[in-house]
Design a protein around this motif. Structure first.
Motif, PDB file in Angstrom:
ATOM      1  N   ASP A 214       0.818  -1.211   0.000  1.00 59.43           N
ATOM      2  CA  ASP A 214       0.000   0.000   0.000  1.00 59.43           C
ATOM      3  C   ASP A 214       0.850   1.259   0.000  1.00 59.43           C
ATOM      4  N   ARG A 215       2.055   1.152   0.511  1.00 53.60           N
ATOM      5  CA  ARG A 215       2.939   2.311   0.595  1.00 53.60           C
ATOM      6  C   ARG A 215       4.120   2.200  -0.371  1.00 53.60           C
ATOM      7  N   GLU A 216       3.873   1.556  -1.510  1.00 48.48           N
ATOM      8  CA  GLU A 216       4.851   1.593  -2.588  1.00 48.48           C
ATOM      9  C   GLU A 216       4.382   2.617  -3.615  1.00 48.48           C
ATOM     10  N   PHE A 217       5.320   3.418  -4.113  1.00 44.26           N
ATOM     11  CA  PHE A 217       4.996   4.512  -5.026  1.00 44.26           C
ATOM     12  C   PHE A 217       5.859   4.375  -6.283  1.00 44.26           C
ATOM     13  N   VAL A 218       5.206   4.516  -7.446  1.00 52.22           N
ATOM     14  CA  VAL A 218       5.888   4.335  -8.721  1.00 52.22           C
ATOM     15  C   VAL A 218       5.682   5.588  -9.569  1.00 52.22           C
ATOM     16  N   VAL A 219       6.763   6.061 -10.162  1.00 54.50           N
ATOM     17  CA  VAL A 219       6.725   7.236 -11.039  1.00 54.50           C
ATOM     18  C   VAL A 219       6.953   6.772 -12.472  1.00 54.50           C
ATOM     19  N   TYR A 220       6.094   7.251 -13.384  1.00 55.10           N
ATOM     20  CA  TYR A 220       6.228   6.955 -14.802  1.00 55.10           C
ATOM     21  C   TYR A 220       6.330   8.266 -15.576  1.00 55.10           C
ATOM     22  N   ARG A 221       7.070   8.208 -16.672  1.00 50.80           N
ATOM     23  CA  ARG A 221       7.053   9.290 -17.665  1.00 50.80           C
ATOM     24  C   ARG A 221       6.746   8.673 -19.017  1.00 50.80           C
ATOM     25  N   ASN A 222       5.681   9.155 -19.643  1.00 44.94           N
ATOM     26  CA  ASN A 222       5.234   8.597 -20.922  1.00 44.94           C
ATOM     27  C   ASN A 222       5.109   7.078 -20.853  1.00 44.94           C
ATOM     28  N   ASN A 223       4.538   6.604 -19.741  1.00 48.57           N
ATOM     29  CA  ASN A 223       4.235   5.184 -19.505  1.00 48.57           C
ATOM     30  C   ASN A 223       5.464   4.327 -19.238  1.00 48.57           C
ATOM     31  N   LEU A 224       6.639   4.928 -19.126  1.00 46.51           N
ATOM     32  CA  LEU A 224       7.848   4.179 -18.797  1.00 46.51           C
ATOM     33  C   LEU A 224       8.233   4.451 -17.342  1.00 46.51           C
ATOM     34  N   GLU A 225       8.526   3.378 -16.616  1.00 44.35           N
ATOM     35  CA  GLU A 225       8.847   3.540 -15.196  1.00 44.35           C
ATOM     36  C   GLU A 225      10.157   4.312 -15.021  1.00 44.35           C
ATOM     37  N   VAL A 226      10.125   5.296 -14.117  1.00 42.84           N
ATOM     38  CA  VAL A 226      11.292   6.122 -13.820  1.00 42.84           C
ATOM     39  C   VAL A 226      11.906   5.725 -12.485  1.00 42.84           C
ATOM     40  N   VAL A 227      11.090   5.574 -11.472  1.00 48.16           N
ATOM     41  CA  VAL A 227      11.576   5.202 -10.146  1.00 48.16           C
ATOM     42  C   VAL A 227      10.449   4.518  -9.390  1.00 48.16           C
ATOM     43  N   ARG A 228      10.821   3.613  -8.496  1.00 52.75           N
ATOM     44  CA  ARG A 228       9.881   2.889  -7.642  1.00 52.75           C
ATOM     45  C   ARG A 228      10.463   2.893  -6.237  1.00 52.75           C
ATOM     46  N   ALA A 229       9.652   3.263  -5.250  1.00 48.96           N
ATOM     47  CA  ALA A 229      10.165   3.374  -3.883  1.00 48.96           C
ATOM     48  C   ALA A 229       9.070   3.026  -2.883  1.00 48.96           C
ATOM     49  N   LYS A 230       9.473   2.482  -1.744  1.00 48.64           N
ATOM     50  CA  LYS A 230       8.543   2.142  -0.673  1.00 48.64           C
ATOM     51  C   LYS A 230       8.788   3.036   0.536  1.00 48.64           C
ATOM     52  N   ASP A 231       7.686   3.372   1.195  1.00 50.55           N
ATOM     53  CA  ASP A 231       7.741   4.109   2.456  1.00 50.55           C
ATOM     54  C   ASP A 231       7.954   3.088   3.571  1.00 50.55           C
ATOM     55  N   LEU A 232       9.198   2.734   3.794  1.00 47.82           N
ATOM     56  CA  LEU A 232       9.521   1.661   4.728  1.00 47.82           C
ATOM     57  C   LEU A 232       9.273   2.047   6.178  1.00 47.82           C
ATOM     58  N   SER A 233       9.209   3.345   6.458  1.00 42.14           N
ATOM     59  CA  SER A 233       8.989   3.808   7.841  1.00 42.14           C
ATOM     60  C   SER A 233       7.527   4.145   8.116  1.00 42.14           C
TER      61      SER A 233
END
Length: 317
Positions: A247-266
């Motif tokens: 639920d606390r994983e966040f994914v950034v896309y630009r033009n449908n291509l993944e740029v970065v993926r990160a989790k709120d581990l805290s």
């Protein structure tokens, strides 16, 4: 004599003026983008040709090889400009399609006359100095300068999503201006509460991005990356499902291509029924010793939806 079909006579079916007025700014930008792409590509090919010239016909003696990096940059700009043209057309409906049963879909094209805010579908929260982030009358949400102080304008759509998993996106057509003093930013926002002091955001500067947010007014960072930010369709996915989902994983896309993926581990970010708002924001910065403002960029379309996305399954042992 063969009978002809009667003309269609639904109300307004032959009146294209409203559609033309709504889409003209986007169509003009699409054409400009395609024209710029052609120009950049032509210059890039010329530089590639020059960079390969061997002086006096001696193999390996290529004094103009340094032009290749410039050609690469022009080629990348051509891709950006063409992408803007194509995506500007593709996103005219500005819709993110929900993949959740009875999910919400929201959008705004920022058409219509110039104004001081986004209108009655939005709630505005302001901070800092003067200025407005609003429709500019040319099909974009843009910053209107006033004074020389740092200022932020945050918008939350009055309609919330149904669930925790959201996608928020915009078509970024003008980058944040290069800083001369403070740094200007433009934001995608999700999981916003009613008071607008809790959220998760994607923040774009000219030379980097940041996934972060606020919880009860206290700011936190989940991930940040130094990179060359480019125009296009930027999307923030909040929450993933399936193996490896969170639920606390966040994914950034630009033009449908993944740029970065990160989790709120805290578990710094808030989650639940009180955090279903979506929106965007812009932050202008003090410039030239507080005599001007650095512009945060322009957006031609915004959309949000209830939407799920897969996580990345952990590796098998």
């Amino acid at each position: 004599m063969t009978d002809l079909e009667p003309p269609l006579t639904a109300p307004g079916i032959h009146n294209i003026e409203a559609f033309a007025n709504a889409t003209a700014p986007k169509s003009q930008k699409a054409m400009r983008g395609i024209g710029q792409a052609f120009t950049y590509r032509l210059l890039a090919h010329v530089l590639y040709a020059i960079s390969g010239i061997e002086l006096f016909g001696i193999p390996g003696l290529t004094p103009f090889i340094g032009l290749r990096a410039w050609a690469d940059e022009l080629n990348e700009r051509a891709n950006d400009a063409l992408g803007l043209g194509l995506f500007a057309n593709a996103i005219l409906a500005a819709q993110l399609t929900t993949n959740v049963t009875d999910g919400i879909e929201l959008s705004d094209l920022f058409n219509g006359p110039a104004a001081q805010d986004f209108g009655s579908n939005w709630t505005l929260s302001s901070g800092g100095g003067a200025g407005a982030f609003a429709p500019n009358g040319q099909g974009s949400a843009a910053w209107m300068k006033s004074g020389g102080l740092t200022a932020i304008r945050k918008y939350r759509h009055n309609t919330e999503t149904l669930g925790n998993h959201q996608a928020v996106q915009f078509l970024l057509t003008e980058l944040p201006q290069s800083p001369n003093g403070g740094t200007a930013y433009i934001y995608l926002r999700g999981r916003i509460n009613a008071a607008q002091n809790s959220e998760v955001y994607l923040r774009l500067a000219r030379t980097g991005i940041r996934i972060g947010g606020f919880s009860g007014g206290s700011e936190f960072t989940i991930d940040s990356q130094i990179m060359t930010v480019r125009t296009g369709v930027w999307t923030l996915q909040l929450g993933t499902v399936g193996p490896g989902g969170d639920d606390r994983e966040f994914v950034v896309y630009r033009n449908n291509l993944e740029v970065v993926r990160a989790k709120d581990l805290s578990d710094q970010s808030d989650l639940g029924d009180d955090y279903r708002g979506v929106g965007l924001a812009a932050e202008a910065a003090a410039r030239n010793f507080a005599t001007d403002q650095t512009l945060p960029g322009e957006v031609d379309a915004w959309a949000a939806a209830d939407r799920t996305a897969p996580g990345i399954p952990p590796p098998e042992e």
